[in-house]
Each structure stands twice: as structure tokens, then as C-alpha cells.
Design a protein around this motif. Structure first.
Motif, short mmCIF file in Angstrom:
data_model
loop_
_atom_site.label_atom_id
_atom_site.label_comp_id
_atom_site.label_asym_id
_atom_site.label_seq_id
_atom_site.Cartn_x
_atom_site.Cartn_y
_atom_site.Cartn_z
N GLY A 96 0.80 -1.09 0.02
CA GLY A 96 -0.09 -0.20 0.00
C GLY A 96 0.79 1.35 -0.05
N ASN A 97 0.27 2.37 -0.34
CA ASN A 97 1.23 3.46 -0.48
C ASN A 97 0.87 4.64 0.84
OD1 ASN A 97 -1.30 4.91 -1.20
ND2 ASN A 97 -0.78 5.27 -3.30
N PHE A 98 0.34 4.05 1.62
CA PHE A 98 0.29 4.75 3.04
C PHE A 98 -0.22 3.90 4.09
CE2 PHE A 98 -4.18 4.63 1.75
CZ PHE A 98 -5.05 4.95 2.82
N THR A 99 -0.22 4.28 5.40
CA THR A 99 0.00 3.33 6.60
C THR A 99 -1.18 2.54 6.60
OG1 THR A 99 1.37 5.21 7.78
CG2 THR A 99 0.10 3.23 8.97
N TYR A 100 -2.53 3.11 6.51
CA TYR A 100 -3.70 2.26 6.76
C TYR A 100 -3.78 1.09 5.48
CZ TYR A 100 -8.76 1.14 7.74
OH TYR A 100 -9.71 0.73 7.93
N ALA A 101 -3.73 1.33 4.41
CA ALA A 101 -3.64 0.52 3.49
C ALA A 101 -2.73 -0.66 3.59
CB ALA A 101 -3.69 1.21 2.17
N SER A 102 -1.55 -0.08 3.75
CA SER A 102 -0.46 -1.32 3.96
C SER A 102 -0.50 -2.26 5.12
CB SER A 102 0.93 -0.32 4.11
OG SER A 102 2.01 -1.29 3.76
N HIS A 103 -1.06 -1.71 6.19
CA HIS A 103 -1.14 -2.45 7.28
C HIS A 103 -2.15 -3.30 7.25
CE1 HIS A 103 2.09 0.20 9.17
NE2 HIS A 103 2.22 -0.80 10.13
N GLN A 104 -3.37 -2.79 6.70
CA GLN A 104 -4.56 -3.62 6.48
C GLN A 104 -4.01 -5.00 5.64
OE1 GLN A 104 -7.27 -4.08 7.74
NE2 GLN A 104 -8.40 -2.08 7.92
N ALA A 105 -3.22 -4.90 4.43
CA ALA A 105 -2.55 -5.92 3.73
C ALA A 105 -1.65 -6.77 4.73
CB ALA A 105 -1.98 -5.13 2.68
N MET A 106 -0.91 -6.22 5.30
CA MET A 106 0.21 -6.98 5.90
C MET A 106 -0.51 -7.80 7.10
SD MET A 106 3.64 -4.87 6.42
CE MET A 106 3.15 -3.11 6.92
N PHE A 107 -1.70 -7.19 7.74
CA PHE A 107 -2.27 -7.91 8.75
C PHE A 107 -3.05 -9.30 8.03
CE2 PHE A 107 -2.48 -4.20 11.77
CZ PHE A 107 -1.02 -4.36 12.18
N ALA A 108 -3.13 -9.15 6.86
CA ALA A 108 -3.90 -10.18 6.06
C ALA A 108 -2.79 -11.19 5.59
CB ALA A 108 -5.03 -9.70 5.13
N GLY A 109 -1.69 -10.96 5.78
CA GLY A 109 -0.51 -11.72 5.07
C GLY A 109 0.15 -11.39 4.04
N PHE A 110 -0.19 -10.10 3.68
CA PHE A 110 0.63 -9.77 2.29
C PHE A 110 1.57 -8.65 2.56
CE2 PHE A 110 -3.87 -10.82 1.23
CZ PHE A 110 -3.60 -11.55 0.00
N LEU A 111 2.82 -9.25 3.07
CA LEU A 111 3.89 -8.48 3.49
C LEU A 111 4.46 -7.77 2.26
CD1 LEU A 111 5.56 -11.14 6.02
CD2 LEU A 111 4.41 -8.91 6.64
N PRO A 112 5.40 -6.85 2.32
CA PRO A 112 6.03 -5.99 1.14
C PRO A 112 6.67 -7.15 0.13
CG PRO A 112 6.49 -5.03 2.92
CD PRO A 112 5.95 -6.03 3.49
N THR A 113 6.55 -7.35 -1.00
CA THR A 113 6.80 -8.29 -2.06
C THR A 113 8.06 -8.17 -2.72
OG1 THR A 113 4.26 -8.18 -2.59
CG2 THR A 113 6.00 -9.25 -4.44
N PRO A 114 8.99 -9.08 -2.88
CA PRO A 114 10.40 -9.00 -3.33
C PRO A 114 10.31 -8.35 -4.82
CG PRO A 114 10.18 -11.23 -2.19
CD PRO A 114 8.57 -10.39 -2.46
N ALA A 115 11.08 -7.45 -5.16
CA ALA A 115 11.21 -6.65 -6.15
C ALA A 115 11.28 -7.18 -7.54
CB ALA A 115 12.29 -5.33 -6.01
N GLY A 116 11.90 -8.45 -7.50
CA GLY A 116 12.25 -9.26 -8.78
C GLY A 116 11.14 -9.85 -9.05
N PRO A 117 10.87 -10.47 -10.50
CA PRO A 117 9.83 -11.31 -10.79
C PRO A 117 9.46 -12.46 -9.92
CG PRO A 117 11.56 -10.84 -12.67
CD PRO A 117 12.05 -10.48 -11.45
N GLY A 118 8.05 -12.49 -9.86
CA GLY A 118 7.52 -13.69 -9.04
C GLY A 118 7.13 -14.89 -10.15
N PRO A 119 6.29 -15.68 -9.32
CA PRO A 119 5.60 -15.46 -7.78
C PRO A 119 6.36 -15.79 -6.75
CG PRO A 119 4.66 -17.24 -8.81
CD PRO A 119 5.66 -16.88 -9.79
N HIS A 120 6.32 -15.11 -5.57
CA HIS A 120 7.00 -15.17 -4.33
C HIS A 120 6.29 -15.76 -3.18
CE1 HIS A 120 9.95 -12.67 -6.37
NE2 HIS A 120 9.12 -11.87 -6.59
#
Length: 268
Positions: A51-75
Motif C-alpha cells: 500500500g502507499n500509506f499506513t492504513y492500506a499497507s497495514h491492512q494488507a500486512m495483517f492479512a498476510g501480504f507483506l512487502p513483495t520482493p522486487a524481482g519477478p515472482g511469484p514469491h
């Protein structure tokens, strides 16, 4: 992660608003000795924020979507809610049935504790109560806020108290949102003024401030047993990059974030 969950304590430390380029520069210059001592290879991993701000990013992280590795995936992900068709759930992923990781860990016997920082964790209104509301226990004080020059020290002291109060056998998931990097951060750089405002240099000084005190947090979290720690930014922020200032916008300075995970071993 299926071996880690239930065995180790867990720490998620989000360095709110930390830019990837600043984090990498300081690590390479030896200005983050306590963080780089634990980062794999002494370096940050480049990732993309969910996410590009605190609320959106933490909602995603708390659902298991941590920051994604920058290289091609899937990761493959560390944590994931059971979801048909997921391409990032692997054999090593801790899969949970609840809508969020926090309640899943609580169901596995963890004490879930939030130590808030920026306004989305201040519990002073409905919106500021959503994210801390995921946790069994949550803490926020004005001393933890973006306006406090000693915010991280106060947050770490609260974490130390939390750990000390737990029974030895109680597993802990501690989430701490460090607010020191978020604007305003000018007061972390000696000689900087309110009138001159924040800059990339004051942002860097705020990260050095966090590094000076993060060892206390790591020591507390590994004082009872091994701890699996995730340290990352939830998003970056712009200081004139491409004419942009701040975040909640789509620019590389915002979506590119530093990330690291590692074990903190208990004293021998």
C-alpha cells in the motif's frame, strides 16, 4: 513458518515511512550498526509495499501480504489466509482460516500486542481504532506519536514492560509501528529547524535514532525464547522526488521499501 508459529515469539516492526534508498545508503555507510548486525548479509532487501500509506499497507500486512520482493515472482509468502487459487501459498507458508494473521495467532495461543505510533493507531476515533482493534492488547500514548522526539524510546520501554509482564510460557506476537521517520522528523537532526522543515537528511537522522535504541527491543523480544523478527517499511515518502512530496501516491520513492527477516536468538 509452520514450525516457527507455536514455537517462537514473533515481532513485526514497521518503520513507518522509511525510504528504501535512505535505508540502503545508511547501512552501506555503517550508520546502522544495530540493524545491520541482524539483517541477512548486513543489507536490506528491496521490496514493493502492499500500500502507499499506513492504513492500506497495514491492512494488507495483517492479512498476510507483506512487502513483495522486487524481482519477478511469484514469491511464496510467510503467512496467508486460505484462499482458493492463491499462487503465493507454498508448503512453508503458515496458512490460517481467519481473515487476518493477528486473530490466527491468537487462536494458536499467542498474546497479541500492538504498540502504536502514527495516528492510525491512536485510538482517538473510529478510524484510529480499526488497526489496534485486531489485537488483544493495544497501547498508544502521545509520547509514541510523530510529534515526540523520543517516540521510539518510549515505545521500546512499553515493549520491555509488556515482555516482563508475560508468564514465561506465554507466546507473544508483538507489533510495533515506529513513528519516528514520519513527518515531522526535523528534530532528529542537530541544527535542523522547524522553519526549514523535513528533508531526506532529517529522515536519515530519524533512522539513525531508531538504530540507537532498536537493540533494546531485540533484547527484550529474545529474552525468553527465540524470536522470529520482521523489520520493514510500510511505504516510503517523497521529498521533492519528481516534484512530489509525501506519500499516498504512486512513485518509486513511496512503493519501494526496505525489508528484512531473521531470528533473534535468546541469551545462552
Amino acid at each position: 513458518m509452520n514450525e516457527v508459529v507455536g514455537r517462537d515469539d514473533l515481532l513485526l516492526l514497521t518503520l513507518d515511512t522509511l525510504r528504501h534508498d535512505v535505508a540502503v545508503e545508511l547501512a552501506a555507510a555503517g550508520r546502522l550498526p544495530h540493524l545491520t548486525a541482524h539483517l541477512p548479509g548486513g543489507t536490506w532487501e528491496e521490496r514493493h509495499a502492499p500500500g502507499n500509506f499506513t492504513y492500506a499497507s497495514h491492512q494488507a500486512m495483517f492479512a498476510g501480504f507483506l512487502p513483495t520482493p522486487a524481482g519477478p515472482g511469484p514469491h511464496p509468502r510467510l503467512f496467508a489466509a486460505r484462499f482458493a487459487g492463491s499462487e503465493t501459498t507454498a508448503d512453508g507458508t503458515f496458512v490460517f482460516e481467519t481473515p487476518d494473521l493477528v486473530s490466527a495467532l491468537a487462536a494458536r495461543g499467542y498474546r497479541t500486542v500492538c504498540i502504536g505510533g502514527v495516528g492510525f493507531f491512536n485510538k482517538q476515533g473510529a478510524l484510529g481504532s480499526v488497526l489496534p482493534g485486531y489485537f488483544q492488547e493495544s497501547h498508544w500514548e502521545p509520547e509514541f506519536s510523530v510529534a515526540s522526539p523520543t517516540s521510539f524510546e518510549a515505545q521500546v520501554a512499553r515493549a520491555e514492560k509488556t515482555v516482563a509482564e508475560l508468564p514465561a510460557e506465554q507466546r507473544l506476537f508483538l507489533f510495533l509501528n515506529a513513528s519516528a521517520l514520519h513527518q515531522p522528523n526535523w528534530f532528529h537532526l542537530p541544527g535542523a529547524t522547524r522553519e526549514a522543515g523535513d528533508s531526506r537528511a532529517t529522515h536519515a537522522a530519524a533512522l539513525e535514532y531508531i538504530d540507537r535504541h532498536v537493540g533494546r527491543l531485540f533484547s527484550a523480544m529474545s529474552s525468553r525464547r527465540r524470536c522470529f523478527a520482521i523489520v520493514c517499511s510500510d511505504h516510503g515518502t517523497a521529498y521533492g522526488d519528481g516534484g512530489h512530496t509525501g506519500h499516498r501516491l504512486g512513485h518509486a520513492s513511496v512503493w519501494t521499501v526496505p525489508y528484512g527477516h531473521f531470528f533473534l536468538e535468546p541469551p545462552t
